[in-house]
Scaffold this active site. Structure first.
Site, PDB file in Angstrom:
ATOM      1  N   TYR A  87       7.835   1.190  15.821  1.00  0.00           N
ATOM      2  CA  TYR A  87       6.390   0.958  15.810  1.00  0.00           C
ATOM      3  C   TYR A  87       6.014  -0.356  16.475  1.00  0.00           C
ATOM      4  O   TYR A  87       4.930  -0.486  17.055  1.00  0.00           O
ATOM      5  CB  TYR A  87       5.820   1.082  14.391  1.00  0.00           C
ATOM      6  CG  TYR A  87       5.524   2.524  14.100  1.00  0.00           C
ATOM      7  CD1 TYR A  87       4.322   3.097  14.506  1.00  0.00           C
ATOM      8  CD2 TYR A  87       6.484   3.346  13.524  1.00  0.00           C
ATOM      9  CE1 TYR A  87       4.070   4.436  14.312  1.00  0.00           C
ATOM     10  CE2 TYR A  87       6.242   4.693  13.324  1.00  0.00           C
ATOM     11  CZ  TYR A  87       5.033   5.232  13.721  1.00  0.00           C
ATOM     12  OH  TYR A  87       4.787   6.567  13.553  1.00  0.00           O
ATOM     13  N   ARG A 105       5.722   0.645  19.973  1.00  0.00           N
ATOM     14  CA  ARG A 105       4.485   1.402  20.222  1.00  0.00           C
ATOM     15  C   ARG A 105       3.254   0.504  20.150  1.00  0.00           C
ATOM     16  O   ARG A 105       2.304   0.656  20.921  1.00  0.00           O
ATOM     17  CB  ARG A 105       4.350   2.545  19.210  1.00  0.00           C
ATOM     18  CG  ARG A 105       5.411   3.618  19.381  1.00  0.00           C
ATOM     19  CD  ARG A 105       5.050   4.864  18.612  1.00  0.00           C
ATOM     20  NE  ARG A 105       3.805   5.444  19.090  1.00  0.00           N
ATOM     21  CZ  ARG A 105       3.073   6.309  18.394  1.00  0.00           C
ATOM     22  NH1 ARG A 105       3.450   6.668  17.183  1.00  0.00           N
ATOM     23  NH2 ARG A 105       1.958   6.800  18.890  1.00  0.00           N
ATOM     24  N   HIS A 165      -6.070  10.148  12.690  1.00  0.00           N
ATOM     25  CA  HIS A 165      -4.626   9.951  12.474  1.00  0.00           C
ATOM     26  C   HIS A 165      -4.269   8.495  12.199  1.00  0.00           C
ATOM     27  O   HIS A 165      -3.110   8.108  12.304  1.00  0.00           O
ATOM     28  CB  HIS A 165      -3.838  10.474  13.681  1.00  0.00           C
ATOM     29  CG  HIS A 165      -3.910  11.968  13.831  1.00  0.00           C
ATOM     30  ND1 HIS A 165      -3.278  12.652  14.837  1.00  0.00           N
ATOM     31  CD2 HIS A 165      -4.545  12.910  13.090  1.00  0.00           C
ATOM     32  CE1 HIS A 165      -3.529  13.959  14.712  1.00  0.00           C
ATOM     33  NE2 HIS A 165      -4.301  14.126  13.666  1.00  0.00           N
ATOM     34  N   CYS A 187       0.448  -0.434   2.326  1.00  0.00           N
ATOM     35  CA  CYS A 187       1.597  -0.482   1.432  1.00  0.00           C
ATOM     36  C   CYS A 187       2.315   0.870   1.458  1.00  0.00           C
ATOM     37  O   CYS A 187       1.676   1.925   1.471  1.00  0.00           O
ATOM     38  CB  CYS A 187       1.149  -0.805   0.008  1.00  0.00           C
ATOM     39  SG  CYS A 187       2.527  -1.016  -1.146  1.00  0.00           S
ATOM     40  N   CYS A 204      -0.262   1.921  -4.798  1.00  0.00           N
ATOM     41  CA  CYS A 204      -0.774   0.552  -4.655  1.00  0.00           C
ATOM     42  C   CYS A 204      -2.086   0.560  -3.881  1.00  0.00           C
ATOM     43  O   CYS A 204      -3.060  -0.060  -4.275  1.00  0.00           O
ATOM     44  CB  CYS A 204       0.256  -0.330  -3.953  1.00  0.00           C
ATOM     45  SG  CYS A 204      -0.392  -1.920  -3.400  1.00  0.00           S
ATOM     46  N   CYS A 244       3.959  -6.078   1.083  1.00  0.00           N
ATOM     47  CA  CYS A 244       2.579  -5.916   0.620  1.00  0.00           C
ATOM     48  C   CYS A 244       2.130  -7.153  -0.156  1.00  0.00           C
ATOM     49  O   CYS A 244       2.776  -7.545  -1.123  1.00  0.00           O
ATOM     50  CB  CYS A 244       2.487  -4.677  -0.266  1.00  0.00           C
ATOM     51  SG  CYS A 244       0.889  -4.489  -1.064  1.00  0.00           S
ATOM     52  N   CYS A 293       0.906  -5.862  -4.228  1.00  0.00           N
ATOM     53  CA  CYS A 293       1.870  -5.564  -5.296  1.00  0.00           C
ATOM     54  C   CYS A 293       3.141  -6.395  -5.152  1.00  0.00           C
ATOM     55  O   CYS A 293       3.939  -6.468  -6.085  1.00  0.00           O
ATOM     56  CB  CYS A 293       2.210  -4.076  -5.316  1.00  0.00           C
ATOM     57  SG  CYS A 293       3.136  -3.506  -3.873  1.00  0.00           S
TER      58      CYS A 293
HETATM   59 ZN   LIG Z   1       1.497  -2.716  -2.463  1.00  0.00          ZN
END
Ligand SMILES: [Zn+2]
Length: 282
Positions: A64, A67, A118, A126, A131, A175, A178
């Site tokens: 990614y 990309r 998309h 996350c 979450c 994240c 969390c």
């Molecule tokens: Zn999270």
């Protein structure tokens, strides 16, 4: 054909646009099949799915990162600009975007008139759906350890071990909410449902009244629910114009006699088709 399309476009207010990869092709956004070098040896089905991320989040993030970098380096082409201009002049136009490159937005497409069905390469969320954390993120690379987009000296996925790439799972973005889950690209992966709120937004627009015109640009419209939008727009009164490389790319849409079929590169076709409405300078 162009004259009748222009006449219809001139009198159209509620316009539904369905956008696919063909719109961004000449901007140099590689489809998976045209990806270069190392990443060519993977298929999208291999990496764009939850189980792939669970197995090897480093590899998926490397993919990614590649990309995201490609998309950031790409520029909106004349078709993105023409569509953005049309949308600005037709406030009831609504675009359903299946691309994740944000090139429509960068061309100035009014934000309230487009939904990224998309997701986007420039949003992360996350990995733990419970979450629910999600944010915009244009940081490329997202962590310094991902600055190399293609593993040097490795040409085949079979010879590659992400554990030896110098990136560790601890390095990957976590994240902030969390503090446990990894962040992942907020794009819709294979086997995942489309974001409900976005599907709902399209449904609401379709239920809101008669549709004058539907533009299908650079997509074979094979995937649901996008595939169903053409039929629903027709039922709401729309005539349909296809902009595709090949006639058979219209896919399940089954073109009808009253449709317009523009065959070729969207970057050339779309501005030309809109010229009678937008003027020659656009
Ligand atoms: Zn999270």
């Amino acid at each position: 054909m162009l004259a009748s399309f222009t006449a219809h476009l001139n009198s159209s207010n509620r316009i539904l646009v369905l956008i696919g990869a063909g719109l961004s092709a000449s901007s140099g956004i590689p489809t998976y099949r045209s990806a270069s070098g190392f990443w060519r040896t993977f298929s999208d089905q291999q990496l764009a799915k939850k189980s792939a991320f669970e197995e090897d989040p480093i590899l998926v993030w490397q993919f990614y990162n590649y990309r995201r970098q490609q998309a950031k380096a790409a520029l909106p082409n004349p078709a993105h600009h023409a569509l953005a201009e049309l949308a600005a002049r037709r406030p009831e136009l609504f675009s359903v975007n299946q691309n994740v490159d944000e090139l429509c937005q960068r061309a100035g497409h009014p934000m309230g008139q487009i939904v990224d069905l998309h997701g986007s390469l420039f949003r992360v969320k996350c990995f733990d759906d419970a979450c629910g954390y999600e944010e915009e993120n244009h940081e490329i690379p997202i962590i310094p350890q991902l600055s190399v987009t293609e593993p040097p000296g490795v040409l085949d996925s079979a010879d590659y071990n992400s554990a030896q790439s110098g990136v560790s799972i601890e390095d990957l973005p976590h994240c902030p909410k969390c503090k446990v889950g990894l962040l992942r690209p907020a794009t819709v992966w294979f086997g995942e449902n489309l974001p409900e709120a976005k599907v709902h937004q399209v449904d609401e627009w379709l239920q809101d009244g008669k549709v004058d015109l539907m533009l299908v640009i650079g997509t074979s419209a094979m995937v649901w629910p996008a595939a169903g939008y053409i039929g629903r727009a027709r039922n709401a009164g729309a005539r349909v114009a296809f902009f595709n490389m090949m006639e058979k790319a219209a896919g399940v849409a089954r073109p009808e006699e009253s449709d317009w079929m523009f065959l070729g590169d969207a970057a050339e076709l779309v501005p030309k088709a809109f010229e009678g409405f937008l003027g020659v300078d656009n």
